[in-house]
Design a protein around this motif. Structure first.
Motif, PDB file in Angstrom:
ATOM      1  N   VAL A 165       1.016  11.242  -0.580  1.00 46.42           N
ATOM      2  CA  VAL A 165       1.902  10.201  -1.113  1.00 46.42           C
ATOM      3  C   VAL A 165       2.954  10.815  -2.026  1.00 46.42           C
ATOM      4  CG1 VAL A 165       2.008   8.004  -2.347  1.00 46.42           C
ATOM      5  CG2 VAL A 165      -0.014   8.566  -0.978  1.00 46.42           C
ATOM      6  N   GLU A 166       4.219  10.388  -1.824  1.00 41.75           N
ATOM      7  CA  GLU A 166       5.330  10.879  -2.630  1.00 41.75           C
ATOM      8  C   GLU A 166       6.264   9.722  -2.967  1.00 41.75           C
ATOM      9  OE1 GLU A 166       7.305  13.810  -0.326  1.00 41.75           O
ATOM     10  OE2 GLU A 166       5.646  15.267  -0.393  1.00 41.75           O
ATOM     11  N   PRO A 167       6.972   9.805  -4.089  1.00 39.68           N
ATOM     12  CA  PRO A 167       7.955   8.765  -4.410  1.00 39.68           C
ATOM     13  C   PRO A 167       9.024   8.667  -3.319  1.00 39.68           C
ATOM     14  CG  PRO A 167       7.508  10.129  -6.328  1.00 39.68           C
ATOM     15  CD  PRO A 167       6.840  10.798  -5.165  1.00 39.68           C
ATOM     16  N   GLY A 168       9.439   7.435  -3.038  1.00 40.45           N
ATOM     17  CA  GLY A 168      10.478   7.206  -2.045  1.00 40.45           C
ATOM     18  C   GLY A 168       9.968   6.899  -0.653  1.00 40.45           C
ATOM     19  N   GLN A 169       8.678   7.091  -0.396  1.00 39.18           N
ATOM     20  CA  GLN A 169       8.144   6.807   0.940  1.00 39.18           C
ATOM     21  C   GLN A 169       8.217   5.313   1.243  1.00 39.18           C
ATOM     22  OE1 GLN A 169       4.264   8.612   0.561  1.00 39.18           O
ATOM     23  NE2 GLN A 169       4.911  10.496   1.567  1.00 39.18           N
ATOM     24  N   ARG A 170       8.470   4.996   2.497  1.00 42.61           N
ATOM     25  CA  ARG A 170       8.622   3.605   2.923  1.00 42.61           C
ATOM     26  C   ARG A 170       7.252   2.937   3.020  1.00 42.61           C
ATOM     27  NH1 ARG A 170      13.017   1.035   4.776  1.00 42.61           N
ATOM     28  NH2 ARG A 170      12.815  -0.736   6.181  1.00 42.61           N
ATOM     29  N   VAL A 171       7.205   1.660   2.611  1.00 43.98           N
ATOM     30  CA  VAL A 171       5.962   0.895   2.611  1.00 43.98           C
ATOM     31  C   VAL A 171       6.188  -0.439   3.318  1.00 43.98           C
ATOM     32  CG1 VAL A 171       4.128  -0.101   1.196  1.00 43.98           C
ATOM     33  CG2 VAL A 171       5.340   1.940   0.399  1.00 43.98           C
ATOM     34  N   TYR A 172       5.222  -0.825   4.156  1.00 44.06           N
ATOM     35  CA  TYR A 172       5.254  -2.130   4.817  1.00 44.06           C
ATOM     36  C   TYR A 172       4.117  -2.975   4.251  1.00 44.06           C
ATOM     37  CZ  TYR A 172       8.465   0.186   7.973  1.00 44.06           C
ATOM     38  OH  TYR A 172       9.534   0.873   8.471  1.00 44.06           O
ATOM     39  N   VAL A 173       4.453  -4.202   3.841  1.00 38.25           N
ATOM     40  CA  VAL A 173       3.531  -5.062   3.105  1.00 38.25           C
ATOM     41  C   VAL A 173       3.224  -6.306   3.926  1.00 38.25           C
ATOM     42  CG1 VAL A 173       3.135  -6.305   0.948  1.00 38.25           C
ATOM     43  CG2 VAL A 173       4.600  -4.254   0.963  1.00 38.25           C
ATOM     44  N   ALA A 178       0.857 -15.248   4.925  1.00 38.94           N
ATOM     45  CA  ALA A 178       2.044 -15.287   5.787  1.00 38.94           C
ATOM     46  C   ALA A 178       1.829 -14.367   6.976  1.00 38.94           C
ATOM     47  CB  ALA A 178       3.292 -14.884   4.997  1.00 38.94           C
ATOM     48  N   PRO A 179       0.945 -14.755   7.913  1.00 41.54           N
ATOM     49  CA  PRO A 179       0.678 -13.892   9.065  1.00 41.54           C
ATOM     50  C   PRO A 179       1.931 -13.669   9.907  1.00 41.54           C
ATOM     51  CG  PRO A 179      -0.267 -16.089   9.368  1.00 41.54           C
ATOM     52  CD  PRO A 179       0.190 -16.012   7.950  1.00 41.54           C
ATOM     53  N   GLY A 180       2.112 -12.411  10.307  1.00 44.32           N
ATOM     54  CA  GLY A 180       3.278 -12.073  11.112  1.00 44.32           C
ATOM     55  C   GLY A 180       4.489 -11.642  10.312  1.00 44.32           C
ATOM     56  N   ARG A 181       4.511 -11.946   9.000  1.00 46.54           N
ATOM     57  CA  ARG A 181       5.632 -11.546   8.162  1.00 46.54           C
ATOM     58  C   ARG A 181       5.360 -10.176   7.550  1.00 46.54           C
ATOM     59  NH1 ARG A 181       8.732 -15.420   5.681  1.00 46.54           N
ATOM     60  NH2 ARG A 181       9.830 -13.638   4.760  1.00 46.54           N
ATOM     61  N   ALA A 314       4.487   1.048  14.759  1.00 45.14           N
ATOM     62  CA  ALA A 314       5.709   0.660  15.463  1.00 45.14           C
ATOM     63  C   ALA A 314       5.894  -0.849  15.439  1.00 45.14           C
ATOM     64  CB  ALA A 314       5.665   1.171  16.907  1.00 45.14           C
ATOM     65  N   ASN A 315       4.817  -1.588  15.586  1.00 47.03           N
ATOM     66  CA  ASN A 315       4.899  -3.043  15.518  1.00 47.03           C
ATOM     67  C   ASN A 315       5.296  -3.502  14.120  1.00 47.03           C
ATOM     68  OD1 ASN A 315       4.121  -3.325  18.202  1.00 47.03           O
ATOM     69  ND2 ASN A 315       1.942  -3.271  17.675  1.00 47.03           N
ATOM     70  N   LEU A 316       4.746  -2.854  13.079  1.00 47.10           N
ATOM     71  CA  LEU A 316       5.106  -3.207  11.705  1.00 47.10           C
ATOM     72  C   LEU A 316       6.579  -2.956  11.434  1.00 47.10           C
ATOM     73  CD1 LEU A 316       2.140  -1.897   9.531  1.00 47.10           C
ATOM     74  CD2 LEU A 316       2.828  -4.261   9.839  1.00 47.10           C
ATOM     75  N   ILE A 317       7.071  -1.821  11.901  1.00 45.67           N
ATOM     76  CA  ILE A 317       8.477  -1.470  11.689  1.00 45.67           C
ATOM     77  C   ILE A 317       9.374  -2.501  12.343  1.00 45.67           C
ATOM     78  CG2 ILE A 317      10.270   0.219  12.228  1.00 45.67           C
ATOM     79  CD1 ILE A 317       8.121   2.385  11.946  1.00 45.67           C
ATOM     80  N   ARG A 318       9.057  -2.889  13.565  1.00 49.00           N
ATOM     81  CA  ARG A 318       9.878  -3.862  14.273  1.00 49.00           C
ATOM     82  C   ARG A 318       9.881  -5.212  13.546  1.00 49.00           C
ATOM     83  NH1 ARG A 318       8.111  -2.782  18.765  1.00 49.00           N
ATOM     84  NH2 ARG A 318       6.352  -4.232  18.829  1.00 49.00           N
ATOM     85  N   ARG A 319       8.712  -5.637  13.057  1.00 51.87           N
ATOM     86  CA  ARG A 319       8.630  -6.919  12.339  1.00 51.87           C
ATOM     87  C   ARG A 319       9.304  -6.837  10.975  1.00 51.87           C
ATOM     88  NH1 ARG A 319       2.491  -6.992  12.758  1.00 51.87           N
ATOM     89  NH2 ARG A 319       2.639  -8.262  10.894  1.00 51.87           N
ATOM     90  N   GLY A 320       9.255  -5.664  10.346  1.00 56.30           N
ATOM     91  CA  GLY A 320       9.876  -5.498   9.049  1.00 56.30           C
ATOM     92  C   GLY A 320      11.396  -5.489   9.114  1.00 56.30           C
TER      93      GLY A 320
END
Length: 322
Positions: A165-173, A178-181, A314-320
């Motif tokens: 883990v490093e500062p600046g890394q992308r995070v998906y929440v 809120a399913p699907g969001r 890949a699915n998370l990135i597309r939804r994000g």
């Protein structure tokens, strides 16, 4: 009479022997190798295959995190005494220097004017600690104010994973409410120390935008992208074999297969990165390897079309990005 029976027995035995002598080679040839009966071709083993594809692979870490206000302060009284008024309610927005309540510091034989408790910052009252009539001191918080317009997420990273883990890394929440969001953010801060009891490191995640689906106190599912390989060759993980301590795959070569040693890298979501040994478009065996050997004949009975399957990230990135 006995002499005649002996002659007949000898003749029968001789006839059977002759028949076996002439017929046995023919039956033996047919039973020895079914492939020879088809003109010398070897029996082909049925296999399923998939293409090696070029694309991106991203390594990630899954964690849980808690949403909290980016700024929260405890409000303390200026003097000790009895809490005589509470002028706000939980959830109410207040401005800096607004009066929240008052404390009477009078003693028997002496009377003082009630001392007001003022908000040190603008924000939302998230907690009222004491009730009217309670005795408070200058070291005791009476109210709590949070700036809920700016939220962040706090998570704990296991000691074995802190190096990823490093500062600046992308995070998906993601949140259960809120399913699907999917909400995106970045790793903002890393604790400089490891907690000796839990063997974890605290990290703080800042959100890229203010979104209504998150509320302070929520539990979240986090996916932190810790590494990425672009334009790399990938194959399904089930194609990979171990032969003498070396990774290998069966590559289709016309009507036969070749056992090809490969050098592997990342393994993510059922895909394996191939650093050397294969090229984009090579067909590799994903099912039926048990009966194969190097150079064995193979018959394709199933083939995956197109690129290798996308994984969870890949699915998370597309939804994000929506």
């Amino acid at each position: 009479m006995k002499h005649r029976k002996a002659i007949i027995t000898v003749i029968v035995i001789a006839g059977l022997g002759a028949a076996f002598f002439f017929l046995a080679p023919r039956f033996g040839a047919n039973a020895a190798d079914p492939a020879d009966a088809r003109g010398g071709e070897r029996a082909a083993n049925p296999v399923e295959v998939a293409p090696a594809t070029t694309g991106d692979l991203q390594e990630y870490l899954r964690l849980n995190g808690d949403v909290r206000a980016s700024s929260t302060v405890d409000v303390l009284p200026d003097t000790a005494g009895e809490l005589v008024s509470v002028d706000v309610r939980v959830g109410q927005f207040v401005r800096r220097d607004q009066i929240l309540g008052s404390v009477d510091s009078s003693r028997p034989g002496s009377t003082f004017v009630a001392s007001p408790i003022r908000a040190p910052i603008s924000g939302t009252v998230t907690r009222i600690v004491s009730e009217i009539g309670a005795t408070v001191a200058q070291s005791m918080p009476v109210f709590q104010i949070s700036q809920l317009s700016s939220l962040e997420i706090v998570a704990q990273v296991a000691e074995r994973d802190v190096w990823k883990v490093e500062p600046g890394q992308r995070v998906y929440v993601e949140v259960a409410s809120a399913p699907g969001r999917v909400v995106t953010g970045r790793v903002a801060e890393l604790s400089p120390v490891i907690d000796a009891r839990s063997r974890t490191m605290e990290i703080t995640i800042s959100l890229n935008e203010s979104v209504g689906i998150l509320k302070s106190g929520m539990l979240t599912n986090l996916t932190i992208v810790t590494g990425s390989e672009e334009d790399t060759v990938r194959v399904p993980e089930q194609a990979l074999l171990q032969r003498g301590g070396t990774s290998a795959v069966y590559r289709v070569n016309g009507d036969t297969v070749d056992l090809v040693p490969v050098e592997t890298g990342l393994r993510i979501d059922g895909l394996v990165q191939i650093l050397s040994g294969l090229a984009d478009g090579d067909l590799v065996v994903t099912a039926g390897q048990t009966l194969l050997s190097d150079g064995a004949a193979a018959r394709i009975v199933g083939q995956e079309e197109g690129a290798a399957p996308e994984g969870n990230l890949a699915n998370l990135i597309r939804r994000g990005e929506q």
